[in-house]
Design an enzyme around this catalytic site. Structure first.
Site, PDB file in Angstrom:
ATOM      1  N   ASP A  96       0.819  -1.212   0.000  1.00  0.00           N
ATOM      2  CA  ASP A  96       0.000   0.000   0.000  1.00  0.00           C
ATOM      3  C   ASP A  96       0.853   1.262   0.000  1.00  0.00           C
ATOM      4  O   ASP A  96       2.076   1.209   0.158  1.00  0.00           O
ATOM      5  CB  ASP A  96      -0.967  -0.008   1.200  1.00  0.00           C
ATOM      6  CG  ASP A  96      -0.346  -0.626   2.455  1.00  0.00           C
ATOM      7  OD1 ASP A  96       0.893  -0.618   2.571  1.00  0.00           O
ATOM      8  OD2 ASP A  96      -1.087  -1.121   3.312  1.00  0.00           O
ATOM      9  N   GLU A 142      -9.728  -1.792   5.170  1.00  0.00           N
ATOM     10  CA  GLU A 142     -10.371  -1.529   6.449  1.00  0.00           C
ATOM     11  C   GLU A 142     -11.661  -2.343   6.568  1.00  0.00           C
ATOM     12  O   GLU A 142     -12.165  -2.875   5.568  1.00  0.00           O
ATOM     13  CB  GLU A 142     -10.690  -0.026   6.556  1.00  0.00           C
ATOM     14  CG  GLU A 142      -9.475   0.887   6.444  1.00  0.00           C
ATOM     15  CD  GLU A 142      -8.566   0.861   7.688  1.00  0.00           C
ATOM     16  OE1 GLU A 142      -8.597  -0.109   8.466  1.00  0.00           O
ATOM     17  OE2 GLU A 142      -7.814   1.842   7.871  1.00  0.00           O
TER      18      GLU A 142
HETATM   19  C1  F6R Z   1       1.372  -1.946   6.095  1.00  0.00           C
HETATM   20  C2  F6R Z   1       0.003  -2.408   6.157  1.00  0.00           C
HETATM   21  C3  F6R Z   1      -0.774  -2.505   7.423  1.00  0.00           C
HETATM   22  C4  F6R Z   1       0.061  -2.847   8.655  1.00  0.00           C
HETATM   23  C5  F6R Z   1      -0.811  -2.802   9.891  1.00  0.00           C
HETATM   24  C6  F6R Z   1      -0.041  -3.125  11.138  1.00  0.00           C
HETATM   25  O1  F6R Z   1       1.849  -1.934   4.774  1.00  0.00           O
HETATM   26  O2  F6R Z   1      -0.505  -2.695   5.146  1.00  0.00           O
HETATM   27  O3  F6R Z   1      -1.770  -3.467   7.270  1.00  0.00           O
HETATM   28  O4  F6R Z   1       0.622  -4.113   8.486  1.00  0.00           O
HETATM   29  O5  F6R Z   1      -1.370  -1.533  10.010  1.00  0.00           O
HETATM   30  O6  F6R Z   1       0.891  -2.118  11.397  1.00  0.00           O
HETATM   31  P1  F6R Z   1       1.981  -2.312  12.527  1.00  0.00           P
HETATM   32  O7  F6R Z   1       2.813  -3.481  12.099  1.00  0.00           O
HETATM   33  O8  F6R Z   1       2.773  -1.056  12.537  1.00  0.00           O
HETATM   34  O9  F6R Z   1       1.238  -2.587  13.786  1.00  0.00           O
END
Ligand code: F6R
Length: 263
Positions: free
Chosen positions: A68, A144
């Site tokens: 993303d 989401e």
């Molecule tokens: C990142 C992504 C998100 C993260 C998720 C968890 O490219 O697509 O889905 O993997 O928001 O974020 P962290 O690992 O920072 O808790």
């Protein structure tokens, strides 16, 4: 769905990297890896980097696709996913920057960003192994809650919870972009293997929902229950709401030798 419960974050990184490396070695030098940003996969990347540095893994001919990108952040902004992937993945793993792809989040080209990214993934032969984190609200990529379970790469609006979670990387929550371009859940499902890593009690609810709850767009990661080769690697705090944790450990303790991963 394979569920691996590790003692701590370090062990999650070691297992995640061993799994990705096993797939990469089996595929060969031209492996296509899907990469996530965020804090969850950093220990996996660190372990993969160690393998690259000690010569047991060569990713110099690999191709990578990020999940993303924020909409409207210049690609040289330190928090753009172009910059983040370059810093945390391309440089660490010795990838060729020309073969590292990130969705185009520029405002001018937004309408076609999704289809162009899908075409690039297709032209590369598809993703062999997709590394994923998970949001506290169950999102994977930036899909989401209520995202279509068959969605493809497109623009999405970030949930307030996601903007609040990611505000730690910005001066203020107002600086966190409202929109993003993300691979869809259908795009992620097309990867041949999926390795999701999660650590910490703040992920426990999402992990329980996607592993043991119903397949539902309210917890988008639950779509991985439909994937033939999905491995979920979690530490003890992230596993604490799983009702079948003892069973997952029992399964792994009793794997036949040919299924065991050398970690
Ligand atoms: C990142 C992504 C998100 C993260 C998720 C968890 O490219 O697509 O889905 O993997 O928001 O974020 P962290 O690992 O920072 O808790």
């Amino acid at each position: 769905m394979e569920v691996i419960i590790c003692q701590d974050e370090e062990a999650v990184g070691a297992y995640g990297a061993a799994k990705v490396a096993q797939i990469a070695r089996a595929v060969g030098p031209s492996v296509v890896i899907g990469v996530a940003t965020g804090s969850s996969p950093l220990s996996t990347y660190a372990n993969l980097a160690a393998m690259v540095h000690d010569g047991t893994l060569d990713l110099s001919d690999a191709t990578a696709f990020a999940l993303d990108e924020y909409v409207g952040l210049p690609i040289d902004h330190p928090q753009s996913y172009h910059a983040t992937i370059h810093r945390t993945v391309t440089e660490q793993l010795g990838l060729d920057p020309a073969r590292v792809h990130v969705p185009d989040g520029s405002l001018e080209n937004l309408q076609t960003a999704g289809e162009r990214y899908e075409a690039a993934i297709k032209a590369a032969g598809g993703v062999d192994v997709q590394i994923l984190g998970i949001g506290a609200n169950g999102h994977v990529g930036f899909n989401e809650p209520t995202s279509s379970l068959s969605s493809r790469t497109r623009m999405k609006t970030l949930a307030p919870r996601t903007r609040a979670d990611n505000a730690r990387y910005f001066d203020s929550i107002d600086d966190v972009p409202i929109h993003c371009v993300t691979q869809g859940l259908g795009t992620i499902l097309d990867a041949r293997h999926v390795v999701l890593v999660a650590t910490g009690a703040q992920k426990a609810n999402a992990i329980a929902a996607i592993v043991e709850g119903p397949v539902s767009s309210m917890f988008p990661g639950s779509v991985l229950q439909l994937h033939q080769y999905a491995t979920i690697v979690v530490d003890e705090p992230a596993a604490e709401l799983l009702t079948m944790g003892a069973y997952y450990k029992h399964v792994n303790d009793n794997l036949p030798a040919w299924q065991r991963l050398d970690v």
